[in-house]
Design a protein around this motif. Structure first.
Motif, PDB file in Angstrom:
ATOM      1  N   UNK A  48      27.758  27.877  29.034  1.00 44.49           N
ATOM      2  CA  UNK A  48      26.621  28.489  29.725  1.00 44.49           C
ATOM      3  C   UNK A  48      26.786  28.372  31.234  1.00 44.49           C
ATOM      4  N   UNK A  49      27.266  27.217  31.696  1.00 44.30           N
ATOM      5  CA  UNK A  49      27.478  27.034  33.128  1.00 44.30           C
ATOM      6  C   UNK A  49      28.533  27.976  33.674  1.00 44.30           C
ATOM      7  N   UNK A  50      29.629  28.150  32.935  1.00 47.31           N
ATOM      8  CA  UNK A  50      30.687  29.072  33.361  1.00 47.31           C
ATOM      9  C   UNK A  50      30.132  30.483  33.500  1.00 47.31           C
ATOM     10  N   UNK A  51      29.359  30.899  32.518  1.00 46.84           N
ATOM     11  CA  UNK A  51      28.820  32.258  32.555  1.00 46.84           C
ATOM     12  C   UNK A  51      27.768  32.435  33.643  1.00 46.84           C
ATOM     13  N   UNK A  79      18.754  35.320  41.828  1.00 46.39           N
ATOM     14  CA  UNK A  79      18.010  34.092  41.556  1.00 46.39           C
ATOM     15  C   UNK A  79      18.713  33.256  40.484  1.00 46.39           C
ATOM     16  N   UNK A  80      19.232  33.924  39.449  1.00 52.06           N
ATOM     17  CA  UNK A  80      19.919  33.205  38.375  1.00 52.06           C
ATOM     18  C   UNK A  80      21.184  32.523  38.887  1.00 52.06           C
ATOM     19  N   UNK A  81      21.952  33.229  39.713  1.00 49.06           N
ATOM     20  CA  UNK A  81      23.205  32.662  40.224  1.00 49.06           C
ATOM     21  C   UNK A  81      22.919  31.537  41.208  1.00 49.06           C
ATOM     22  N   UNK A  82      21.924  31.729  42.053  1.00 44.32           N
ATOM     23  CA  UNK A  82      21.577  30.694  43.034  1.00 44.32           C
ATOM     24  C   UNK A  82      21.087  29.416  42.360  1.00 44.32           C
ATOM     25  N   UNK A  83      20.420  29.553  41.220  1.00 40.34           N
ATOM     26  CA  UNK A  83      19.903  28.382  40.508  1.00 40.34           C
ATOM     27  C   UNK A  83      20.955  27.702  39.638  1.00 40.34           C
ATOM     28  N   UNK A  84      22.051  28.393  39.369  1.00 39.08           N
ATOM     29  CA  UNK A  84      23.072  27.844  38.477  1.00 39.08           C
ATOM     30  C   UNK A  84      23.649  26.552  39.050  1.00 39.08           C
ATOM     31  N   UNK A  85      23.818  25.566  38.199  1.00 42.68           N
ATOM     32  CA  UNK A  85      24.371  24.275  38.609  1.00 42.68           C
ATOM     33  C   UNK A  85      25.869  24.422  38.872  1.00 42.68           C
ATOM     34  N   UNK A  86      26.332  24.193  40.108  1.00 44.81           N
ATOM     35  CA  UNK A  86      27.758  24.379  40.421  1.00 44.81           C
ATOM     36  C   UNK A  86      28.664  23.331  39.790  1.00 44.81           C
ATOM     37  N   UNK A  87      28.075  22.342  39.123  1.00 42.32           N
ATOM     38  CA  UNK A  87      28.872  21.319  38.444  1.00 42.32           C
ATOM     39  C   UNK A  87      28.743  21.416  36.924  1.00 42.32           C
ATOM     40  N   UNK A  88      28.116  22.490  36.452  1.00 42.60           N
ATOM     41  CA  UNK A  88      27.959  22.683  35.008  1.00 42.60           C
ATOM     42  C   UNK A  88      29.153  23.469  34.489  1.00 42.60           C
ATOM     43  N   UNK A  89      30.049  22.792  33.782  1.00 42.60           N
ATOM     44  CA  UNK A  89      31.260  23.436  33.291  1.00 42.60           C
ATOM     45  C   UNK A  89      31.205  23.710  31.790  1.00 42.60           C
ATOM     46  N   UNK A  90      29.986  23.739  31.247  1.00 38.61           N
ATOM     47  CA  UNK A  90      29.804  24.149  29.857  1.00 38.61           C
ATOM     48  C   UNK A  90      29.967  25.664  29.776  1.00 38.61           C
ATOM     49  N   UNK A 106      36.155  31.254  27.463  1.00 41.56           N
ATOM     50  CA  UNK A 106      34.951  31.575  28.230  1.00 41.56           C
ATOM     51  C   UNK A 106      35.330  31.851  29.682  1.00 41.56           C
ATOM     52  N   UNK A 107      36.154  30.959  30.263  1.00 37.41           N
ATOM     53  CA  UNK A 107      36.582  31.151  31.647  1.00 37.41           C
ATOM     54  C   UNK A 107      37.421  32.418  31.784  1.00 37.41           C
ATOM     55  N   UNK A 108      38.285  32.669  30.803  1.00 35.02           N
ATOM     56  CA  UNK A 108      39.128  33.864  30.836  1.00 35.02           C
ATOM     57  C   UNK A 108      38.283  35.127  30.830  1.00 35.02           C
ATOM     58  N   UNK A 109      37.289  35.180  29.952  1.00 27.53           N
ATOM     59  CA  UNK A 109      36.416  36.354  29.892  1.00 27.53           C
ATOM     60  C   UNK A 109      35.615  36.521  31.173  1.00 27.53           C
ATOM     61  N   UNK A 110      35.233  35.394  31.778  1.00 25.87           N
ATOM     62  CA  UNK A 110      34.483  35.468  33.034  1.00 25.87           C
ATOM     63  C   UNK A 110      35.326  36.121  34.119  1.00 25.87           C
ATOM     64  N   UNK A 111      36.583  35.703  34.233  1.00 22.12           N
ATOM     65  CA  UNK A 111      37.475  36.296  35.233  1.00 22.12           C
ATOM     66  C   UNK A 111      37.701  37.770  34.931  1.00 22.12           C
ATOM     67  N   UNK A 156      34.456  29.007  44.719  1.00 26.95           N
ATOM     68  CA  UNK A 156      34.625  27.553  44.748  1.00 26.95           C
ATOM     69  C   UNK A 156      34.474  26.968  43.351  1.00 26.95           C
ATOM     70  N   UNK A 157      33.516  27.486  42.610  1.00 26.06           N
ATOM     71  CA  UNK A 157      33.290  27.003  41.245  1.00 26.06           C
ATOM     72  C   UNK A 157      34.527  27.240  40.385  1.00 26.06           C
ATOM     73  N   UNK A 158      35.083  28.437  40.474  1.00 30.58           N
ATOM     74  CA  UNK A 158      36.246  28.774  39.660  1.00 30.58           C
ATOM     75  C   UNK A 158      37.448  27.933  40.061  1.00 30.58           C
ATOM     76  N   UNK A 159      37.598  27.701  41.351  1.00 28.46           N
ATOM     77  CA  UNK A 159      38.729  26.908  41.823  1.00 28.46           C
ATOM     78  C   UNK A 159      38.604  25.451  41.387  1.00 28.46           C
ATOM     79  N   UNK A 160      37.363  24.953  41.271  1.00 34.15           N
ATOM     80  CA  UNK A 160      37.133  23.558  40.887  1.00 34.15           C
ATOM     81  C   UNK A 160      36.982  23.377  39.382  1.00 34.15           C
TER      82      UNK A 160
END
Length: 608
Positions: free
Chosen positions: A309-312, A296-307, A362-367, A349-353
């Motif tokens: 919090x959005x990355x995580x 539910x959390x991932x589905x609700x996440x804004x795919x254009x939020x690159x803050x 933040x992005x590095x830790x996510x990967x 798609x989010x990571x590629x964009x």
């Protein structure tokens, strides 16, 4: 702020933007390659400028020669560079605080010493890379040393001003940082430090003495940190530790609303589902409840939020989902298959964009978490691991494909010209056997090349740092990518082949140099392929004249001279001696440059 400091930060941001060229429909191959090359050239120029700035304003300075004005300026610069997980440059911030700590010691200024102990510790903590599975924690001892020294001033607590007291309390709480949490004994040691800090934070005496210190915030932060023991609980069933974690989860669940306007770092993006995870590990709910909350959390996440919090929310949440989905009973998995596929595609798609922004760590830790969790999941996620590495850092993927092609090229030539050099590989103990299984050996050589640098997904913040030269502390962390790769590939069942290539590809042929140190010799079943891979790795890294931006490419002739000079020590004689053949050299040159262009085009045009 000093104009040089401003220019350095501008250079950082510009170099990050140059990593990904703009690719548009109809763009000609030659134009794309030229843009990649021009971006690399500009990055190299900016790196030289930034190195010159750092030499002038930091590395050439000594504490005994600093003025108060210079120290204040450096402190302001460090503040611009460091913002915890959202930092511009943790490494340089650390170097500044280490210099300011020396300056404070020379002045015998206890207030400044305590403050700089905190900042040196916390900046180095964010530089560090860790894996409890294999006890990788290269900077951990130094991190704890800073905080423990700061906490030692607790004996003189009453004599300091409020700001300094706050730093002492932070150091006391942060003494838990960099502690291993991989065994029950580790967790007990962690709990001892946790309880000691909480004894002060909850103390009526200290709260009455200094009511303006944010004691409740400190308590909340301590409970949030104890949730990191969930990683241990994913590997071990431990009711005692699970109850401690649940205690913290329940505290956070109750108190979270009170902290809505507080420090952004306290609004940990995981808190929404930490509670469900803690309840599951304590036996209070079935695993499907955790999967439901995560989905539910991932589905609700804004795919254009690159803050941050959005990355995580878009990426790192998925790493937890991999684990808990794998723990579902077999009969429950089919009902989640469609939703899982959708969130996986969404995250890629989010990571590629993901635009290059001010949050590279933040992005590095996510990967890093995604790759690590996929390696530990039930299904063979090798392809997915590579997809994430591709989307996160295209230059690493280019290099991996190039090394794969060249390693296979070397192995194929050895099988033709010197099959005796391949005897023993994959258990084939005769020349006849290796010839009969030549195609299988070539496939393995290619696979080893593709995955040899998968461990770099754990140190992306350094691999992707083309804005300045690496610090010694950072290079120590980067060197662990070989061990990280070994660990990841072992988890998905490749301990005896791909994992060995990852572990040994920076080790010298004679075992007397390279890294990791103190390893036993490479097993014979993979040694010939690793020998070929080591040469391929060096040749591609040093001759890339398209996207390489951290140093100028070397001519192939120069590299071949270096191979001969280190034959028998760093490089395997059988591989180096292939270059005795002029026809082979001509074919290799063509292979090298044609492959490089096609690989760059494939990777930078690819949509995933």
């Amino acid at each position: 702020m000093d104009e040089r400091y401003t220019r350095y930060i501008e250079n950082l941001r510009r170099v990050r933007a140059l990593v990904r060229p703009e690719v548009h429909a109809g763009m000609k191959d030659a134009d794309l390659l030229e843009e990649i090359k021009q971006n690399a050239a500009e990055s190299y120029t900016l790196m030289q400028q930034s190195n010159a700035i750092l030499d002038e304003v930091i590395f050439s300075r000594r504490a005994e020669n600093l003025t108060e004005e210079e120290a204040a300026g450096l402190s302001e610069f460090a503040g611009k560079l460091f913002n915890y997980a959202n930092s511009e440059d943790c490494g340089i911030a650390y170097k500044i605080h280490a210099l300011l700590l020396d300056y404070a010691r020379l002045k015998q200024d206890d207030r400044a010493i305590i403050r700089e102990l905190y900042w040196a510790g916390v900046t180095m903590h964010y530089m560090n890379v860790r894996s409890d599975d294999s006890s990788i924690n290269p900077l951990g001892k130094q991190v704890r040393g800073y905080f423990q020294e700061g906490a030692s001033y607790m004996a003189r607590y009453e004599g300091f001003d409020l700001e300094t007291k706050s730093y002492i309390i932070r150091c006391l709480g942060n003494s838990r940082m960099a502690m291993s949490r991989h065994s029950h004994a580790d967790c007990e040691a962690y709990m001892e430090v946790f309880d000691k800090a909480m004894g002060v934070i909850r103390s009526p005496y200290y709260r009455k003495l200094d009511p303006s210190i944010p004691w409740d915030k400190f308590e909340y932060a301590m409970h949030a940190d104890r949730m990191t023991l969930l990683a241990y609980l994913r590997d071990f069933k431990d009711p005692e530790i699970a109850e401690k974690v649940l205690e913290s989860a329940e505290y956070i669940h109750r108190e979270q609303a009170k902290n809505q306007t507080d420090d952004e770092r306290l609004q940990n993006w995981r808190l929404g589902y930490f509670y469900a995870m803690a309840r599951y590990h304590a036996g209070r709910c079935p695993v499907r409840e955790v999967v439901d909350v995560l989905l539910e959390a991932i589905e609700k996440a804004d795919p254009k939020d690159y803050s941050p919090t959005g990355i995580n929310n878009n990426l790192t949440s998925l790493s937890s989902l991999f684990y808990y989905e794998a723990a579902l009973p077999p009969e429950e998995k089919p009902q989640y298959a469609y939703r899982l596929e959708k969130v996986f595609s969404k995250s890629v798609s989010y990571l590629n964009d993901l635009p290059v922004n001010q949050y590279p760590r933040v992005a590095s830790n996510a990967v890093r978490e995604l790759v690590e969790m996929q390696a530990g999941a039930e299904r063979p996620y090798r392809k997915n691991m590579l997809v994430y590495m591709l989307a996160a850092h295209k230059p690493t993927y280019v290099h991996s494909l190039m090394v794969a092609n060249l390693t296979r090229f070397f192995v194929r030539r050895l099988l033709w010209k010197k099959p005796e050099a391949m005897v023993g590989t994959m258990g084939y103990d005769t020349v006849e056997a290796v010839r009969q299984h030549a195609e299988e050996l070539c496939v393995m050589a290619y696979e080893c090349g593709v995955y040899h640098d998968i461990g770099k997904s754990m140190v992306t913040m350094y691999v992707g740092n083309n804005s300045r030269r690496l610090l010694d502390e950072e290079f120590v962390c980067v060197q662990w990518h070989a061990a990280f790769g070994y660990e990841l590939l072992c988890k998905i069942g490749h301990k005896d082949d791909l994992a060995l290539a990852a572990l040994y590809h920076h080790t010298y042929y004679d075992g007397q140099g390279g890294y990791p140190k103190d390893q036993p010799p490479c097993p014979k079943n993979m040694k010939p392929i690793v020998d070929a891979l080591t040469v391929a790795d060096s040749l591609d890294a040093a001759t890339d004249n398209i996207g390489r931006c951290y140093t100028a490419a070397k001519p192939l002739e120069k590299l071949i001279e270096e191979l001969w000079a280190q034959k028998g020590s760093r490089y395997a004689p059988a591989v180096v001696e292939l270059f005795d053949d002029p026809d082979f050299c001509t074919e290799f040159r063509r292979k090298l440059y044609e492959s490089r262009q096609s690989v760059y085009l494939e990777v930078y045009r690819e949509t995933i």
